[in-house]
Design a protein around this motif. Structure first.
Motif, PDB file in Angstrom:
ATOM      1  N   VAL A 195      -1.351   4.200  -7.765  1.00 46.33           N
ATOM      2  CA  VAL A 195      -2.754   4.835  -8.067  1.00 46.33           C
ATOM      3  C   VAL A 195      -3.599   4.743  -6.827  1.00 46.33           C
ATOM      4  N   VAL A 196      -4.501   5.799  -6.891  1.00 43.30           N
ATOM      5  CA  VAL A 196      -5.531   6.119  -5.918  1.00 43.30           C
ATOM      6  C   VAL A 196      -6.941   6.475  -6.492  1.00 43.30           C
ATOM      7  N   ASP A 197      -7.866   5.731  -5.994  1.00 39.45           N
ATOM      8  CA  ASP A 197      -9.564   5.995  -6.431  1.00 39.45           C
ATOM      9  C   ASP A 197      -9.565   6.020  -7.713  1.00 39.45           C
ATOM     10  N   PRO A 198      -9.416   5.150  -8.524  1.00 41.02           N
ATOM     11  CA  PRO A 198      -9.846   5.036  -9.794  1.00 41.02           C
ATOM     12  C   PRO A 198     -11.355   5.074 -10.242  1.00 41.02           C
ATOM     13  N   ARG A 199     -11.857   5.771 -11.290  1.00 42.43           N
ATOM     14  CA  ARG A 199     -13.321   5.938 -11.434  1.00 42.43           C
ATOM     15  C   ARG A 199     -13.493   5.859 -13.034  1.00 42.43           C
ATOM     16  N   LEU A 205      -4.891  -1.989  -6.715  1.00 45.97           N
ATOM     17  CA  LEU A 205      -4.136  -3.077  -5.960  1.00 45.97           C
ATOM     18  C   LEU A 205      -2.768  -2.921  -5.816  1.00 45.97           C
ATOM     19  N   SER A 206      -2.328  -2.799  -4.721  1.00 44.11           N
ATOM     20  CA  SER A 206      -0.842  -2.606  -4.609  1.00 44.11           C
ATOM     21  C   SER A 206      -0.399  -1.236  -5.419  1.00 44.11           C
ATOM     22  N   LEU A 266       0.852  -1.224   0.219  1.00 44.62           N
ATOM     23  CA  LEU A 266      -0.113   0.017   0.115  1.00 44.62           C
ATOM     24  C   LEU A 266       0.798   1.364   0.318  1.00 44.62           C
ATOM     25  N   SER A 267       0.361   2.270  -0.831  1.00 42.27           N
ATOM     26  CA  SER A 267       1.093   3.559  -0.594  1.00 42.27           C
ATOM     27  C   SER A 267       0.775   4.163   0.423  1.00 42.27           C
ATOM     28  N   ALA A 268       1.393   5.387   0.697  1.00 44.02           N
ATOM     29  CA  ALA A 268       1.019   6.116   1.889  1.00 44.02           C
ATOM     30  C   ALA A 268      -0.344   7.019   1.653  1.00 44.02           C
ATOM     31  N   GLU A 269      -0.631   7.380   0.468  1.00 49.41           N
ATOM     32  CA  GLU A 269      -1.920   7.938   0.335  1.00 49.41           C
ATOM     33  C   GLU A 269      -3.121   6.718   0.439  1.00 49.41           C
ATOM     34  N   GLU A 270      -2.889   5.475   0.086  1.00 47.63           N
ATOM     35  CA  GLU A 270      -3.833   4.690   0.022  1.00 47.63           C
ATOM     36  C   GLU A 270      -4.029   4.043   1.702  1.00 47.63           C
ATOM     37  N   ARG A 271      -3.018   3.953   2.263  1.00 47.27           N
ATOM     38  CA  ARG A 271      -3.056   3.809   3.858  1.00 47.27           C
ATOM     39  C   ARG A 271      -3.457   4.799   4.542  1.00 47.27           C
ATOM     40  N   ALA A 272      -3.559   6.094   4.155  1.00 45.08           N
ATOM     41  CA  ALA A 272      -4.490   7.219   4.888  1.00 45.08           C
ATOM     42  C   ALA A 272      -5.794   6.999   4.325  1.00 45.08           C
ATOM     43  N   ARG A 273      -6.162   6.710   3.238  1.00 44.11           N
ATOM     44  CA  ARG A 273      -7.612   6.733   2.939  1.00 44.11           C
ATOM     45  C   ARG A 273      -8.166   5.400   3.692  1.00 44.11           C
ATOM     46  N   ARG A 274      -7.530   4.446   3.787  1.00 44.07           N
ATOM     47  CA  ARG A 274      -7.988   3.053   4.639  1.00 44.07           C
ATOM     48  C   ARG A 274      -8.442   3.795   6.124  1.00 44.07           C
ATOM     49  N   GLU A 275      -7.205   4.434   6.657  1.00 42.36           N
ATOM     50  CA  GLU A 275      -7.490   4.752   7.792  1.00 42.36           C
ATOM     51  C   GLU A 275      -8.534   5.623   8.242  1.00 42.36           C
ATOM     52  N   ARG A 276      -8.796   6.577   7.266  1.00 43.34           N
ATOM     53  CA  ARG A 276      -9.861   7.557   7.438  1.00 43.34           C
ATOM     54  C   ARG A 276     -11.270   6.846   7.351  1.00 43.34           C
TER      55      ARG A 276
END
Length: 710
Positions: A133-137, A110-111, A76-86
């Motif tokens: 990658v973060v939050d693809p739509r 993923l990863s 997990l990237s730092a941005e993804e870890r932060a999103r999951r914590e929030r």
């Protein structure tokens, strides 16, 4: 020896019995597909993306993380870890996905890599793009996918071609990101995203977040002194927030800034863009007593006010609103006449019989809502939440039976998720035109114990409570030591008509306690007045209601009020600290988990909503903090045992809260215990840590109350 797993181990291993349960449903407009997430078993953390045919009940896997990653471990990237914590996300694999308008193409990360899945065909592939990658739509037409990488909003064709940045920070914009939600939005406003596709798939609304005004704090890992501390932009009460702007960015490279009075309304709380009308914004004043509903002119970026709300106390934010009806009327939730009501256009469609909690879907025929009983309901239905369809002709309840219900709907197909007191877990039923067609299987484990809460209302205020006694307890066994087990604050309803919500409380009861969970004033689900009674007085009101509930229940329950303990986490930890320090005549021991002890150290949007701005209400902050610059505030002379627990990696309620409390207790000569959790955040997903935390709490409580210990 039976070989049966213990409840603490099972509770931790199954992540509170959530693993293996289906969630995150999406219904296709043609009703032919239902996408959802579910792991393969009750102890498997890795979610797969599944597709269900409602007609046949047949399921197929659309995306399997293990296959897509070739068996490699997830990174997990730092941005993804932060999103999951929030979002308090503890699972792995596919934890979120987005689909196009037809629900034919899904996108997920993923990863830090971008994947898409064709939901009709059940095939998945990776798109070669820069990461992480973060939050693809996907775009509504399914031809492209937008995502965030390196702080830039990028777009790529669905076949992997023509990847490019649409909005990216310049070389000098170290603290600027495009397409991500800022900390405050994700943590407190329930806005986890930062970009929105236009209905025609030709442009996007993109949040530009500049965190340079936000103060920096540092979180270190004392177990690894060789590592540099982590820098965190944390907007504590009274300090500067991130600067948030909104841009209209075209695929052709055009860029237009959306204009509104950001000085007066700095909080971008909601963005909605659907084919039924122009983009809708909900923007709030910093004091959260004023907010505007705005429409955006996509040609010029100028906004026009549709509606203004004001409240002398504060204005809440709700899921699913604002929105448009297909014929262009504004849908919102408002506090009117002492009730929380659904408003469509200029007309309230519900009254004081319902307490509206969320809008679930808007169609041409009705609005689907989640609601609990209102202040004038004939049957208060303690802890119940139901799904209703509402229109000008009236209100129809769709969910049946005492319980907690929610739903996802598109067209005639509805997925109704229901939990009850009588059985563990939740059931997801699929209905078409109101008729049940299939059930989505759950692979969640069955708990090794059965919770038996008695839901009652206590005291003159009729405080919702759950009372749990040891399994098999008889009246002749006499009164029991009491464990108050609250959250007790805003946004945290604990007294619900759902079995699994009471499992931990039942386990504590089975250790020899009478456990009481009380949802006093400030907790959701009753009325606007109930929630707003804590304004400028979180400490006094919420503690007073715990005492009232305890004393009222003692009249007709086997409670030994000479031995009363209290435990809690986050707001519940704050409440436990208040209880043993300010009311030692009532509470004789406390387990204080991740408490907010100094209100000035918590974030702007939450703390200022309830206590005001600290520069204007300094005395309010002192009165509502467990510690102040002068040491303990409002503490009685009597000392009570206290165990304080905190994750040292917590970036929400920082460990500084516990360290300041411990220092103040030490300076005052008050014995206490501190349990620091290395590498643990505000969540405790680590299995061994979560299990042992329960065991250590029981040992402390028994020791403190003079009970026999195993």
């Amino acid at each position: 020896m039976t070989g049966q797993i213990s409840f603490p181990r099972q509770h931790a291993r199954t992540q509170r019995f959530t693993l293996g349960a289906p969630r995150a449903f999406t219904v296709s407009p043609d009703g032919a597909r239902i996408a959802f997430l579910r792991s393969r078993g009750g102890t498997d953390r890795a979610n797969l993306l599944w597709v269900l045919d409602p007609g046949s009940g047949e399921e197929r896997i659309a995306a399997d993380p293990a296959a897509l990653l070739g068996g490699a471990s997830e990174e997990l990237s730092a941005e993804e870890r932060a999103r999951r914590e929030r979002s308090r996300e503890g699972a792995a694999g596919v934890v979120g996905y987005a689909v196009d308008e037809a629900a034919e193409l899904a996108a997920f990360a993923l990863s830090g890599r971008l994947f898409t899945a064709e939901l009709r065909a059940g095939t998945a592939r990776e798109l070669p793009v820069p990461g992480p990658v973060v939050d693809p739509r996907p775009s509504p037409d399914g031809r492209r996918v937008a995502y965030v990488a390196g702080g830039a909003l990028r777009v790529v064709d669905a076949d992997g071609a023509a990847d490019r940045a649409l909005a990216a920070p310049n070389d000098g914009e170290r603290d600027v990101t495009y397409g991500l939600a800022e900390f405050i939005a994700a943590e407190e406003m329930d806005r986890a995203r930062g970009f929105w596709w236009s209905p025609d798939s030709e442009s996007l609304l993109v949040a530009r977040v500049d965190e340079s005004p936000v103060q920096r704090w540092w979180i270190s890992d004392p177990t690894h002194p060789n590592r540099a501390p982590q820098e965190v932009a944390y907007p504590a009460a009274g300090t500067a927030n991130a600067d948030v702007r909104l841009l209209l960015v075209g695929l052709d490279g055009s860029r237009t800034e959306v204009e509104w009075d950001r000085a007066a309304y700095p909080y971008l709380a909601r963005v909605h863009w659907s084919p039924a009308g122009p983009p809708l914004l909900l923007v709030q004043a910093r004091n959260q007593r004023d907010q505007l509903y705005l429409t955006v002119d996509t040609g010029t970026g100028r906004t026009r006010m549709l509606h203004a709300d004001e409240d002398p106390v504060w204005l809440d934010l709700f899921p699913g609103v604002p929105a448009w009806t297909p014929d262009g009327r504004l849908v919102r939730i408002a506090d009117e006449g002492g009730a929380r009501v659904l408003v469509v256009g200029a007309r309230p469609l519900t009254g004081p019989q319902l307490h509206v909690r969320a809008v679930l879907d808007v169609s041409a025929d009705d609005v689907l809502i989640s609601a609990s009983a209102g202040p004038e309901a004939e049957d208060p239905g303690t802890g119940e939440i139901h799904v209703h369809r509402v229109n000008e002709l009236g209100i129809e309840r769709l969910s049946e039976g005492r319980g907690v219900h929610s739903a996802v709907r598109c067209g005639s197909v509805l997925v109704l998720s229901s939990a009850s007191l009588e059985s563990s877990g939740a059931t997801a039923r699929v209905l078409n035109d109101g008729k049940a067609v299939t059930v989505v299987p759950s692979y969640a484990e069955k708990p090794v114990l059965t919770a038996a809460p008695r839901l009652v209302r206590a005291g003159a205020r009729r405080i919702p409570c759950a009372v749990l006694l040891p399994t098999g307890h008889r009246e002749e066994d006499g009164p029991l030591p009491v464990l108050m087990d609250p959250y007790g604050g805003p946004h945290g309803q604990r007294v619900v008509a759902a079995h699994n919500a009471h499992l931990t409380s039942q386990w504590f009861a089975d250790q020899g306690f009478a456990v009481v969970v009380a949802d006093g004033r400030g907790t959701p689900g009753q009325s606007p007045g109930w929630e707003k009674a804590v304004a400028h007085n979180l400490a006094g009101v919420t503690l007073e209601d715990q005492v009232e509930a305890l004393q009222a229940l003692a009249a007709d329950h086997p409670l030994d009020v000479t031995r009363v303990a209290i435990r809690g986490w986050s707001y519940g930890g704050y409440l436990a600290a208040l209880a043993v320090l300010r009311r030692p005549d009532v509470f004789h021991a406390g387990v204080v988990g991740a408490p907010v002890t100094d209100q000035r150290l918590y974030d702007t949007h939450y703390t200022e909503r309830y206590l005001g701005h600290p520069d204007e209400h300094g005395e309010v902050y002192d009165a509502n903090s467990v510690v102040t610059s002068g040491g303990l505030s409002g503490a009685a002379e009597t000392h009570r045992p206290m165990m304080i627990i905190h994750g040292l990696a917590d970036d929400n309620v920082l460990a500084a809260h516990t360290l300041r409390l411990s220092s103040a207790l030490l300076a005052a000569g008050r014995p206490h215990e501190v349990l620091p959790l290395s590498g643990v955040t505000h969540m405790t997903p680590q299995e061994q840590v979560a299990e042992n935390l329960l065991l250590l709490q029981v040992d402390f409580l028994k020791r403190s109350l003079g009970m026999a210990r195993d």
